[in-house]
Design a protein around this motif. Structure first.
Motif, mmCIF file in Angstrom:
data_model
loop_
_atom_site.group_PDB
_atom_site.id
_atom_site.type_symbol
_atom_site.label_atom_id
_atom_site.label_comp_id
_atom_site.label_asym_id
_atom_site.label_seq_id
_atom_site.Cartn_x
_atom_site.Cartn_y
_atom_site.Cartn_z
ATOM 1 N N ASN A 269 0.854 -1.186 0.000
ATOM 2 C CA ASN A 269 0.000 0.000 0.000
ATOM 3 C C ASN A 269 0.895 1.242 0.000
ATOM 4 N N PHE A 270 0.742 2.076 -1.003
ATOM 5 C CA PHE A 270 1.600 3.261 -1.162
ATOM 6 C C PHE A 270 0.711 4.487 -1.136
ATOM 7 N N ASN A 271 0.803 5.250 -0.054
ATOM 8 C CA ASN A 271 -0.088 6.389 0.183
ATOM 9 C C ASN A 271 0.751 7.647 0.378
ATOM 10 N N ARG A 272 0.643 8.586 -0.552
ATOM 11 C CA ARG A 272 1.429 9.820 -0.471
ATOM 12 C C ARG A 272 0.508 11.018 -0.265
ATOM 13 N N TYR A 273 0.897 11.877 0.656
ATOM 14 C CA TYR A 273 0.095 13.053 0.997
ATOM 15 C C TYR A 273 0.973 14.043 1.758
ATOM 16 N N ALA A 274 0.406 15.199 2.045
ATOM 17 C CA ALA A 274 1.112 16.214 2.837
ATOM 18 C C ALA A 274 0.166 16.755 3.898
ATOM 19 N N MET A 275 0.715 17.152 5.033
ATOM 20 C CA MET A 275 -0.039 17.843 6.076
ATOM 21 C C MET A 275 0.672 19.153 6.378
ATOM 22 N N THR A 276 -0.087 20.232 6.442
ATOM 23 C CA THR A 276 0.509 21.554 6.589
ATOM 24 C C THR A 276 -0.253 22.360 7.633
ATOM 25 N N LEU A 277 0.486 23.004 8.519
ATOM 26 C CA LEU A 277 -0.127 23.917 9.478
ATOM 27 C C LEU A 277 -0.512 25.193 8.753
ATOM 28 N N SER A 278 -1.730 25.655 8.980
ATOM 29 C CA SER A 278 -2.234 26.823 8.267
ATOM 30 C C SER A 278 -1.370 28.060 8.507
ATOM 31 N N PRO A 279 -1.145 28.874 7.472
ATOM 32 C CA PRO A 279 -0.415 30.138 7.653
ATOM 33 C C PRO A 279 -1.154 31.098 8.578
ATOM 34 N N LEU A 280 -2.429 30.828 8.856
ATOM 35 C CA LEU A 280 -3.180 31.670 9.797
ATOM 36 C C LEU A 280 -2.682 31.490 11.219
ATOM 37 N N ASN A 281 -1.946 30.418 11.458
ATOM 38 C CA ASN A 281 -1.449 30.130 12.796
ATOM 39 C C ASN A 281 -0.285 31.065 13.122
ATOM 40 N N LYS A 282 -0.593 32.166 13.782
ATOM 41 C CA LYS A 282 0.404 33.177 14.109
ATOM 42 C C LYS A 282 0.686 33.184 15.613
ATOM 43 N N VAL A 283 1.867 33.617 15.996
ATOM 44 C CA VAL A 283 2.227 33.707 17.411
ATOM 45 C C VAL A 283 1.249 34.631 18.127
ATOM 46 N N ASN A 284 0.808 34.190 19.294
ATOM 47 C CA ASN A 284 -0.160 34.911 20.143
ATOM 48 C C ASN A 284 -1.588 34.851 19.588
ATOM 49 N N ASN A 285 -1.774 34.145 18.496
ATOM 50 C CA ASN A 285 -3.136 33.943 17.992
ATOM 51 C C ASN A 285 -3.223 32.567 17.326
ATOM 52 N N GLU A 286 -2.590 31.577 17.992
ATOM 53 C CA GLU A 286 -2.518 30.230 17.438
ATOM 54 C C GLU A 286 -3.920 29.631 17.305
ATOM 55 N N ILE A 287 -4.163 28.984 16.173
ATOM 56 C CA ILE A 287 -5.473 28.374 15.956
ATOM 57 C C ILE A 287 -5.411 26.853 16.070
ATOM 58 N N LEU A 288 -4.367 26.362 16.758
ATOM 59 C CA LEU A 288 -4.269 24.953 17.104
ATOM 60 C C LEU A 288 -3.706 24.871 18.511
ATOM 61 N N ARG A 289 -4.468 24.287 19.433
ATOM 62 C CA ARG A 289 -4.070 24.238 20.841
ATOM 63 C C ARG A 289 -4.124 22.799 21.353
ATOM 64 N N LYS A 290 -3.462 22.585 22.492
ATOM 65 C CA LYS A 290 -3.532 21.288 23.170
ATOM 66 C C LYS A 290 -3.479 21.507 24.671
ATOM 67 N N PHE A 291 -4.105 20.599 25.410
ATOM 68 C CA PHE A 291 -4.035 20.649 26.856
ATOM 69 C C PHE A 291 -4.154 19.238 27.405
ATOM 70 N N THR A 292 -3.570 19.040 28.574
ATOM 71 C CA THR A 292 -3.591 17.735 29.218
ATOM 72 C C THR A 292 -4.753 17.660 30.197
#
Length: 294
Positions: A269-292
């Motif tokens: 099985n050969f699966n090629r793709y790309a994942m990219t963080l949006s250019p909208l993700n700027k310092v102090n206004n990050e649109i991707l967060r995580k918490f424990t």
């Protein structure tokens, strides 16, 4: 889902299906159908296809652009993120050509469902593993959420939802993007949501890791049983360009190769793709967060 379906159609047209040797000439068309089924099923089962803005690539490289507005300076900038397709090697499915032929001979077209489920599961697992690894690296780390009553499903669901809502609002505090969002929950926290069948008010039915929808947020379960992190991001199906992550399918191929030790012909099985963080993700206004969740 419209943009996902469009991307899947483009992916099908870009995919190569050289899996024909050793299969009766009357069944050659089934190889195309296997790939078609695998690609279609990924759009349902893969977490990456469900929470990312799916935009296919017609070549191995590309770019994503976003117009960022700075409310403090009242100026806009055009930001770019380069997109590069992965160079992964084919994955051995441990599925022999003989097994494929036996299934097709015994069950006919019915065997395609079993075969495509195997290949689709391999692809989805690969995509989900890389997605979680990328989100762990890309997401801004927030304070730990300590549950006041971990054994109470209703209290846990409320406290997690409140935390998620606060983060979504914070992502939009400086420049409004969209309130449509997603959260990927660790399995213990997801169990609290699953225990409350009436918690979700939306009647949308999705397969895969989808739990349900509350307000404008879709809830998913993390396939990693050891993870304690929750991931929150933006994903709008109605407002393009506002999602936190871009998934770029490029090519899906099912190939065969001979094992030099055994002489068996295995399916790869050969699966090629790309994942990219949006250019909208700027310092102090990050649109991707995580918490424990503790």
């Amino acid at each position: 889902m419209n943009n996902i379906q469009s991307a899947l159609e483009i992916l099908k047209s870009n995919s190569i299906t050289p899996l024909t040797e050793g299969i009766a000439s009357t069944d050659i068309s089934t190889t195309d159908e296997i790939v078609s089924r695998v690609i279609s099923q990924k759009g349902i089962d893969s977490l990456a296809y469900q929470i990312c803005d799916v935009q296919p690539l017609h070549g191995p490289t590309g770019a994503v652009f976003a117009l960022n507005y700075d409310s403090t300076t009242s100026k806009s900038t055009l930001d770019r993120a380069n997109v590069t397709v992965s160079e992964d090697t084919p994955v051995n499915t441990n599925f022999t050509q003989e097994a494929l032929q036996d299934l097709l001979s015994q069950f006919g077209k019915g065997g395609l469902g079993f075969i495509s489920s195997i290949f689709s599961g391999i692809s989805s697992n690969d995509e989900n593993t890389k997605l979680l690894a990328n989100m762990t690296t890309w997401a801004k780390n927030e304070l730990t959420l300590t549950l006041t009553a971990p054994g109470n499903a209703e209290t846990t669901s409320f406290e997690v939802t409140q935390k998620v809502s606060e983060l979504v609002l914070d992502m939009n505090s400086k420049t409004f993007r969209t309130l449509d969002s997603f959260v990927v929950l660790p399995q213990k926290a997801a169990a609290s949501f699953m225990a409350l069948g009436s918690y979700f008010t939306d009647d949308a039915i999705e397969a895969g890791l989808f739990l349900g929808k509350k307000g404008k947020t879709k809830f998913y379960v993390n396939p990693d049983p050891l993870s304690t992190e929750a991931f929150v991001g933006l994903h709008s199906e109605h407002k393009l360009g506002c999602s936190s992550i871009i998934m770029s399918p490029y090519q899906h191929t099912i190939q065969q190769a001979v094992n030099q030790d055994t002489g068996n012909i295995y399916m790869y099985n050969f699966n090629r793709y790309a994942m990219t963080l949006s250019p909208l993700n700027k310092v102090n206004n990050e649109i991707l967060r995580k918490f424990t969740i503790a």
